[in-house]
Design an enzyme around this catalytic site. Structure first.
Site, PDB file in Angstrom:
ATOM      1  N   GLU A 195     -12.377  -4.568  -4.144  1.00 43.16           N
ATOM      2  CA  GLU A 195     -12.787  -3.237  -3.792  1.00 43.16           C
ATOM      3  C   GLU A 195     -12.275  -1.988  -4.922  1.00 43.16           C
ATOM      4  O   GLU A 195     -12.494  -1.170  -5.061  1.00 43.16           O
ATOM      5  CB  GLU A 195     -12.712  -2.926  -2.529  1.00 43.16           C
ATOM      6  CG  GLU A 195     -13.803  -3.290  -1.571  1.00 43.16           C
ATOM      7  CD  GLU A 195     -13.239  -4.839  -1.148  1.00 43.16           C
ATOM      8  OE1 GLU A 195     -12.254  -5.348  -1.242  1.00 43.16           O
ATOM      9  OE2 GLU A 195     -14.304  -5.865  -0.972  1.00 43.16           O
ATOM     10  N   ARG A 210       1.929  -4.767   6.032  1.00 42.64           N
ATOM     11  CA  ARG A 210       1.272  -3.603   5.459  1.00 42.64           C
ATOM     12  C   ARG A 210       2.101  -2.656   5.421  1.00 42.64           C
ATOM     13  O   ARG A 210       2.697  -2.200   6.460  1.00 42.64           O
ATOM     14  CB  ARG A 210      -0.084  -3.427   5.923  1.00 42.64           C
ATOM     15  CG  ARG A 210      -0.726  -2.384   5.140  1.00 42.64           C
ATOM     16  CD  ARG A 210      -2.247  -2.425   5.546  1.00 42.64           C
ATOM     17  NE  ARG A 210      -2.721  -1.453   4.298  1.00 42.64           N
ATOM     18  CZ  ARG A 210      -4.264  -1.412   3.979  1.00 42.64           C
ATOM     19  NH1 ARG A 210      -4.936  -2.431   4.512  1.00 42.64           N
ATOM     20  NH2 ARG A 210      -4.719  -0.705   3.324  1.00 42.64           N
ATOM     21  N   ASN A 270       0.997   3.687  -3.082  1.00 42.90           N
ATOM     22  CA  ASN A 270       1.562   4.079  -4.325  1.00 42.90           C
ATOM     23  C   ASN A 270       1.181   5.610  -4.518  1.00 42.90           C
ATOM     24  O   ASN A 270       2.067   6.174  -5.167  1.00 42.90           O
ATOM     25  CB  ASN A 270       1.071   3.007  -5.526  1.00 42.90           C
ATOM     26  CG  ASN A 270       1.781   1.595  -5.194  1.00 42.90           C
ATOM     27  OD1 ASN A 270       2.560   1.322  -4.460  1.00 42.90           O
ATOM     28  ND2 ASN A 270       1.205   0.685  -6.000  1.00 42.90           N
ATOM     29  N   GLY A 271      -0.001   5.633  -4.092  1.00 42.53           N
ATOM     30  CA  GLY A 271      -0.532   6.906  -4.490  1.00 42.53           C
ATOM     31  C   GLY A 271       0.090   8.140  -3.673  1.00 42.53           C
ATOM     32  O   GLY A 271       0.338   9.231  -4.193  1.00 42.53           O
ATOM     33  N   ARG A 272       0.167   7.780  -2.488  1.00 46.10           N
ATOM     34  CA  ARG A 272       0.907   8.655  -1.461  1.00 46.10           C
ATOM     35  C   ARG A 272       2.310   9.176  -2.115  1.00 46.10           C
ATOM     36  O   ARG A 272       2.629  10.325  -1.925  1.00 46.10           O
ATOM     37  CB  ARG A 272       0.582   8.519  -0.160  1.00 46.10           C
ATOM     38  CG  ARG A 272      -0.745   8.801   0.572  1.00 46.10           C
ATOM     39  CD  ARG A 272      -0.922   8.003   1.708  1.00 46.10           C
ATOM     40  NE  ARG A 272      -1.226   6.734   1.435  1.00 46.10           N
ATOM     41  CZ  ARG A 272      -1.394   5.730   2.366  1.00 46.10           C
ATOM     42  NH1 ARG A 272      -1.184   6.013   3.582  1.00 46.10           N
ATOM     43  NH2 ARG A 272      -1.905   4.528   2.037  1.00 46.10           N
ATOM     44  N   LEU A 324      10.386 -20.926  -4.662  1.00 44.43           N
ATOM     45  CA  LEU A 324       9.352 -19.884  -3.789  1.00 44.43           C
ATOM     46  C   LEU A 324       7.958 -20.132  -4.660  1.00 44.43           C
ATOM     47  O   LEU A 324       8.107 -20.110  -5.744  1.00 44.43           O
ATOM     48  CB  LEU A 324      10.029 -18.458  -3.971  1.00 44.43           C
ATOM     49  CG  LEU A 324       9.172 -17.454  -3.516  1.00 44.43           C
ATOM     50  CD1 LEU A 324       9.104 -17.296  -1.956  1.00 44.43           C
ATOM     51  CD2 LEU A 324       9.390 -16.037  -4.119  1.00 44.43           C
ATOM     52  N   LEU A 379      -6.680  -4.742   7.514  1.00 45.07           N
ATOM     53  CA  LEU A 379      -6.622  -5.709   6.684  1.00 45.07           C
ATOM     54  C   LEU A 379      -7.326  -5.442   5.244  1.00 45.07           C
ATOM     55  O   LEU A 379      -6.963  -6.274   4.291  1.00 45.07           O
ATOM     56  CB  LEU A 379      -7.092  -6.947   7.174  1.00 45.07           C
ATOM     57  CG  LEU A 379      -6.367  -7.645   8.140  1.00 45.07           C
ATOM     58  CD1 LEU A 379      -7.018  -8.984   8.902  1.00 45.07           C
ATOM     59  CD2 LEU A 379      -5.108  -8.390   7.527  1.00 45.07           C
ATOM     60  N   HIS A 409       2.356   3.577  -8.916  1.00 40.04           N
ATOM     61  CA  HIS A 409       1.993   2.368  -9.354  1.00 40.04           C
ATOM     62  C   HIS A 409       3.175   1.606 -10.059  1.00 40.04           C
ATOM     63  O   HIS A 409       3.506   0.648  -9.794  1.00 40.04           O
ATOM     64  CB  HIS A 409       0.663   1.991 -10.089  1.00 40.04           C
ATOM     65  CG  HIS A 409      -0.709   2.377  -9.217  1.00 40.04           C
ATOM     66  ND1 HIS A 409      -0.824   2.111  -8.349  1.00 40.04           N
ATOM     67  CD2 HIS A 409      -1.626   3.024  -9.596  1.00 40.04           C
ATOM     68  CE1 HIS A 409      -1.776   2.422  -7.511  1.00 40.04           C
ATOM     69  NE2 HIS A 409      -2.468   3.056  -8.314  1.00 40.04           N
ATOM     70  N   TRP A 433     -11.924  -2.299  -7.890  1.00 36.33           N
ATOM     71  CA  TRP A 433     -12.765  -2.032  -8.949  1.00 36.33           C
ATOM     72  C   TRP A 433     -13.561  -0.751  -8.863  1.00 36.33           C
ATOM     73  O   TRP A 433     -13.788  -0.155 -10.070  1.00 36.33           O
ATOM     74  CB  TRP A 433     -13.727  -3.083  -9.396  1.00 36.33           C
ATOM     75  CG  TRP A 433     -12.818  -4.388  -9.645  1.00 36.33           C
ATOM     76  CD1 TRP A 433     -12.746  -5.835  -9.240  1.00 36.33           C
ATOM     77  CD2 TRP A 433     -12.198  -4.778 -11.024  1.00 36.33           C
ATOM     78  NE1 TRP A 433     -12.082  -6.476  -9.923  1.00 36.33           N
ATOM     79  CE2 TRP A 433     -11.761  -6.019 -11.053  1.00 36.33           C
ATOM     80  CE3 TRP A 433     -11.856  -4.060 -12.143  1.00 36.33           C
ATOM     81  CZ2 TRP A 433     -11.039  -6.948 -11.921  1.00 36.33           C
ATOM     82  CZ3 TRP A 433     -11.079  -4.629 -13.044  1.00 36.33           C
ATOM     83  CH2 TRP A 433     -10.840  -5.818 -13.085  1.00 36.33           C
ATOM     84  N   ASP A 436       0.802  -1.074   0.158  1.00 33.64           N
ATOM     85  CA  ASP A 436      -0.032   0.022  -0.077  1.00 33.64           C
ATOM     86  C   ASP A 436       1.009   1.357  -0.098  1.00 33.64           C
ATOM     87  O   ASP A 436       2.092   1.191   0.542  1.00 33.64           O
ATOM     88  CB  ASP A 436      -1.120  -0.123   1.242  1.00 33.64           C
ATOM     89  CG  ASP A 436      -1.892   1.072   0.983  1.00 33.64           C
ATOM     90  OD1 ASP A 436      -2.357   1.305  -0.128  1.00 33.64           O
ATOM     91  OD2 ASP A 436      -2.709   1.097   2.375  1.00 33.64           O
TER      92      ASP A 436
HETATM   93  C1  IPE Z   1      -5.607  -2.659  -0.122  1.00 32.22           C
HETATM   94  O1  IPE Z   1      -5.049  -1.307  -0.297  1.00 32.22           O
HETATM   95  C2  IPE Z   1      -5.494  -3.326  -1.270  1.00 32.22           C
HETATM   96  C3  IPE Z   1      -3.993  -3.441  -2.191  1.00 32.22           C
HETATM   97  C4  IPE Z   1      -2.989  -3.091  -1.587  1.00 32.22           C
HETATM   98  C5  IPE Z   1      -4.035  -4.356  -3.469  1.00 32.22           C
HETATM   99  P1  IPE Z   1      -6.133   0.011  -0.454  1.00 32.22           P
HETATM  100  O2  IPE Z   1      -5.530   1.068  -0.680  1.00 32.22           O
HETATM  101  O3  IPE Z   1      -7.277  -0.539  -1.643  1.00 32.22           O
HETATM  102  O4  IPE Z   1      -6.988  -0.383   0.848  1.00 32.22           O
HETATM  103  P2  IPE Z   1      -7.743   0.685   1.807  1.00 32.22           P
HETATM  104  O5  IPE Z   1      -8.815   1.537   0.771  1.00 32.22           O
HETATM  105  O6  IPE Z   1      -6.797   1.711   2.314  1.00 32.22           O
HETATM  106  O7  IPE Z   1      -8.294   0.186   2.848  1.00 32.22           O
HETATM  107  C1  IPE Z   2      -1.639   0.251  -3.392  1.00 31.87           C
HETATM  108  O1  IPE Z   2      -1.321   1.702  -3.428  1.00 31.87           O
HETATM  109  C2  IPE Z   2      -2.038  -0.469  -4.689  1.00 31.87           C
HETATM  110  C3  IPE Z   2      -3.254  -0.495  -5.005  1.00 31.87           C
HETATM  111  C4  IPE Z   2      -4.231  -0.658  -4.230  1.00 31.87           C
HETATM  112  C5  IPE Z   2      -3.696  -1.319  -6.542  1.00 31.87           C
HETATM  113  P1  IPE Z   2      -2.611   2.683  -3.519  1.00 31.87           P
HETATM  114  O2  IPE Z   2      -2.946   2.939  -4.731  1.00 31.87           O
HETATM  115  O3  IPE Z   2      -3.723   2.172  -2.502  1.00 31.87           O
HETATM  116  O4  IPE Z   2      -1.968   3.857  -2.696  1.00 31.87           O
HETATM  117  P2  IPE Z   2      -2.664   5.102  -1.749  1.00 31.87           P
HETATM  118  O5  IPE Z   2      -3.039   4.073  -0.421  1.00 31.87           O
HETATM  119  O6  IPE Z   2      -3.642   5.909  -2.142  1.00 31.87           O
HETATM  120  O7  IPE Z   2      -1.453   5.758  -1.378  1.00 31.87           O
HETATM  121 MG    MG Z   3      -4.008   2.504  -0.473  1.00 40.17          MG
END
Ligand code: IPE
Ligand code: IPE
Ligand code: MG
Length: 243
Positions: free
Chosen positions: A70, A191, A25-27, A134, A198, A40, A72, A23
């Site tokens: 989710e 995480r 990538n966006g931030r 692995l 979770l 990503h 999607w 988790d």
């Molecule tokens: C969980 O991360 C899913 C993946 C890392 C693939 P999310 O970013 O989708 O989860 P929430 O929305 O913060 O709970």
């Molecule tokens: C996890 O990074 C990748 C996926 C859920 C596909 P995010 O895209 O959720 O990144 P944040 O949480 O917005 O930083």
């Molecule tokens: Mg996220």
């Protein structure tokens, strides 16, 4: 679980199965004034680091949460970009994964993925099926609650057909009807990004898993972060409800 000496980690307890919620990538991208899509792309690089770390430590099972059921509901442009990355990564890495002795498996509702990606998934599964260094399981379009519902439906069908009675259902039978039936339960779940939830990942399977939450954003994840999480795991006392 095995105890092996490792140059970097010292003599430490190595988890057999590590699961990672990748988790942040966006931030990571926002911090650099880049689009989420760039985050990503960089996240895909961090997967290599995780694989390197598993190789050095002798971890046998790695399960990565790559796309949730989710997810999607994200903007279509972001979904398409992620699908493009999966396509690119699967095509490009297939030979390297084979050469490295990695067996690739998938969990999740992959029938929702574009059909060419479903074809690549089949190819990856078949071409790596005899590898045993692995087991890399990719959770794609995965949701744990849906997985559990699927198991309940399968058992319900057996009851309806007269092949099973409700009293025969026990924890082992439920586990055997999940998509993770042939994997051991995760010993360690990591995480990244500082979130402490979770998000519908391996709810049943993590009954006695140790959780390590790292503040590092996934694209910045390095094999040293895996080593640090494994060391933290080694310091835990797993009691399983006993004394
Ligand atoms: C969980 O991360 C899913 C993946 C890392 C693939 P999310 O970013 O989708 O989860 P929430 O929305 O913060 O709970
Ligand atoms: C996890 O990074 C990748 C996926 C859920 C596909 P995010 O895209 O959720 O990144 P944040 O949480 O917005 O930083
Ligand atoms: Mg996220």
């Amino acid at each position: 679980m095995t105890v092996v000496p490792s140059a970097e980690a010292g003599a430490t307890i190595i988890p057999e199965h590590v699961a990672i919620i990748m988790d942040g990538n966006g931030r990571w991208a926002a911090k650099r004034s880049l689009t989420r899509l760039r985050g990503h792309g960089q996240g895909a690089e961090a997967v290599r680091e995780a694989l390197k770390g598993c190789d050095e430590l002798g971890i046998r099972y790695l399960t990565l949460f790559a796309f949730s059921s989710e997810n999607w509901s994200r903007p279509v442009e972001e979904i398409n970009h992620l699908m493009g990355l999966f396509r690119f990564f699967f095509r490009k890495e297939i030979k390297a994964l084979c050469d490295a002795g990695i067996r690739v498996k998938f969990i999740g509702n992959t029938s929702k993925l574009p059909s060419d990606i479903q074809d690549l998934i089949e190819e990856l599964k078949v071409r790596t099926k005899d590898n045993n260094k692995l087991v890399l399981t990719l959770a794609l379009s995965y949701g744990s609650q849906a997985e559990i519902v699927g198991a309940m439906q399968a058992l319900g069908e057996k009851i309806k057909a007269g092949d099973l009675s409700p009293e025969e259902i026990d924890e082992n039978m439920v586990s055997r009807n999940l998509q993770t039936a042939d994997l051991p339960e995760p010993d360690l779940l990591i995480r990244t990004s500082g979130e402490k939830r979770l998000s519908n990942f391996l709810l049943w399977q993590c009954a006695y898993t140790e959780f390590v939450f790292l503040d590092v954003l996934w694209p910045d994840f390095k094999k040293q972060d895996l080593l640090a999480a494994v060391e933290e795991y080694g310091s835990r006392n797993r009691r399983y409800g006993a004394l």
